[in-house]
Design a protein around this motif. Structure first.
Motif, mmCIF file in Angstrom:
data_model
loop_
_atom_site.group_PDB
_atom_site.id
_atom_site.type_symbol
_atom_site.label_atom_id
_atom_site.label_comp_id
_atom_site.label_asym_id
_atom_site.label_seq_id
_atom_site.Cartn_x
_atom_site.Cartn_y
_atom_site.Cartn_z
ATOM 1 N N GLY A 199 34.819 38.843 43.904
ATOM 2 C CA GLY A 199 34.370 40.282 44.005
ATOM 3 C C GLY A 199 33.311 40.495 43.007
ATOM 4 N N LEU A 200 33.324 39.840 41.749
ATOM 5 C CA LEU A 200 32.624 40.161 40.848
ATOM 6 C C LEU A 200 30.950 39.651 41.081
ATOM 7 C CD1 LEU A 200 31.933 40.821 37.818
ATOM 8 C CD2 LEU A 200 32.425 38.269 37.069
ATOM 9 N N SER B 172 38.739 32.100 43.116
ATOM 10 C CA SER B 172 39.607 33.315 42.538
ATOM 11 C C SER B 172 38.809 34.536 43.341
ATOM 12 C CB SER B 172 39.824 33.625 41.399
ATOM 13 O OG SER B 172 38.627 34.161 40.743
ATOM 14 N N ASN B 173 39.829 35.318 43.684
ATOM 15 C CA ASN B 173 39.318 36.653 44.267
ATOM 16 C C ASN B 173 38.712 37.279 43.283
ATOM 17 O OD1 ASN B 173 40.517 36.539 46.668
ATOM 18 N ND2 ASN B 173 42.585 37.863 46.189
ATOM 19 N N TYR B 174 38.998 37.400 41.687
ATOM 20 C CA TYR B 174 38.367 37.896 40.886
ATOM 21 C C TYR B 174 36.739 37.526 40.867
ATOM 22 C CZ TYR B 174 36.653 39.122 36.045
ATOM 23 O OH TYR B 174 35.882 39.356 34.938
ATOM 24 N N GLN B 175 36.298 36.189 40.760
ATOM 25 C CA GLN B 175 35.315 35.461 40.777
ATOM 26 C C GLN B 175 34.566 36.164 42.094
ATOM 27 O OE1 GLN B 175 36.364 31.572 40.723
ATOM 28 N NE2 GLN B 175 35.436 31.227 38.726
ATOM 29 N N GLN C 131 31.958 33.004 30.354
ATOM 30 C CA GLN C 131 33.148 32.638 30.466
ATOM 31 C C GLN C 131 33.291 31.485 29.232
ATOM 32 O OE1 GLN C 131 33.502 30.944 34.224
ATOM 33 N NE2 GLN C 131 33.830 32.642 35.232
#
Length: 102
Positions: A24-25, A19-22, A82
């Motif tokens: 970016g993080l 995912s883009n979230y992971q 998580q």
């Protein structure tokens, strides 16, 4: 004249995210700690990530071998934060978001 040694160490894979979230993080955590990284989408994942916000193929994140252990420790915090989500919770969230369930 001295010969300068070139570091021919190839980057090593740190992790693969979907995912883009992971992405970016992890990228921001590495940047905050001054660890350079490279990202490479698998297959046509780059197009999928742009279009759908994630990719079933995944994105590999690479770091130098010298930084690998430090980077693993830094992202270990993310994976331990998580929490497991039950099937019922996922179904409820899908209904709230009006996503069809198969």
């Amino acid at each position: 004249m001295k010969k300068q040694k070139k570091k021919s160490e190839e980057p090593v894979i740190l992790t693969t995210v979907s995912s883009n979230y992971q992405l970016g993080l992890i990228k921001s955590i590495l940047e905050e700690n001054h660890i350079p990284c490279l990202m490479q989408d698998r297959g046509s994942g780059g197009y999928m990530r742009l279009y759908a916000g994630g990719s079933i193929f995944g994105t590999d994140i690479y770091v130098s071998p010298d930084n690998l252990e430090i980077a693993k420790e830094l992202i270990k915090v993310i994976s331990s934060e998580q929490e497991e989500v039950s099937e019922e919770e996922l179904a409820r969230e899908a209904l709230e978001a009006e996503i069809p369930i198969e």
